[in-house]
Enzyme design. Structure first.
Site, PDB file in Angstrom:
ATOM      1  N   GLN A  80       0.846  -1.373  -0.139  1.00  0.00           N
ATOM      2  CA  GLN A  80       0.019   0.069  -0.040  1.00  0.00           C
ATOM      3  C   GLN A  80       0.873   1.183   0.040  1.00  0.00           C
ATOM      4  OE1 GLN A  80      -3.500  -0.454   0.476  1.00  0.00           O
ATOM      5  NE2 GLN A  80      -3.425   1.973  -0.204  1.00  0.00           N
ATOM      6  N   PHE A  81       1.401   1.735  -1.120  1.00  0.00           N
ATOM      7  CA  PHE A  81       2.080   2.901  -1.384  1.00  0.00           C
ATOM      8  C   PHE A  81       1.588   4.146  -0.706  1.00  0.00           C
ATOM      9  CE2 PHE A  81       0.251   3.416  -5.237  1.00  0.00           C
ATOM     10  CZ  PHE A  81       0.240   4.698  -5.510  1.00  0.00           C
ATOM     11  N   THR A  82       0.262   4.153  -0.959  1.00  0.00           N
ATOM     12  CA  THR A  82      -0.464   5.491  -0.536  1.00  0.00           C
ATOM     13  C   THR A  82      -0.317   5.566   1.042  1.00  0.00           C
ATOM     14  OG1 THR A  82      -2.771   4.172  -0.231  1.00  0.00           O
ATOM     15  CG2 THR A  82      -2.210   5.159  -2.489  1.00  0.00           C
TER      16      THR A  82
END
Length: 147
Positions: A80-82
């Site tokens: 989950q890069f966000t």
């Protein structure tokens, strides 16, 4: 490295094909366990992967104040890069703090490997894919862990 841990009674990931829009079931857990949303930043490495895996495995946030290790509970890990979005300025998030795929992907895999080396059952999302994550948050219990 940053992880959002959610105690779940079930969780699943489906992957969407960007070209066709087709949805395909990818992975799931069907009993009490953890959904882990995992973000990686530029200066993360082996030490952070080991630390966050230990925390995921040993945090006593499941039923009866037990850990995933105590209960042999399944874990679903989704990259989950966000989690590294910077929204301090304007209305459009900046992703500058998120590590690029070639850096992040092996570290996400390392966390999964560390969890499996502890004897835990680990399901995964698909790195870089457009995913739909479904879950039943139990409690609700949601914990932010940073390493």
């Amino acid at each position: 490295m940053r992880a959002v841990l959610q105690r779940v009674s079930s969780a699943s990931v489906a992957v969407l094909d960007d070209d066709t829009g087709e949805r395909r079931d990818h992975s799931r857990i069907d009993s009490e366990g953890l959904l882990v949303l995992l973000g990686v930043t530029h200066d993360d490495g082996e030490e952070q992967a080991q630390t966050i895996a230990r925390k995921i495995a040993e945090l006593r946030i499941l039923s009866g104040e037990k850990s995933a290790t105590d209960l042999d509970a399944p874990i679903l890990v989704v990259s989950q890069f966000t989690l590294y979005a910077d929204v301090r300025k304007g209305r459009r998030p900046s992703w500058n703090q998120a590590a690029p795929g070639p850096v992040a992907e092996p570290l996400v895999a390392r966390v999964v490997e560390e969890l499996r080396s502890r004897g835990l059952t680990v399901a995964e999302g698909e790195f870089g894919a457009h995913m739909q994550v479904s879950l039943v948050n139990d409690g609700p219990v949601t914990i932010l862990v940073e390493a």
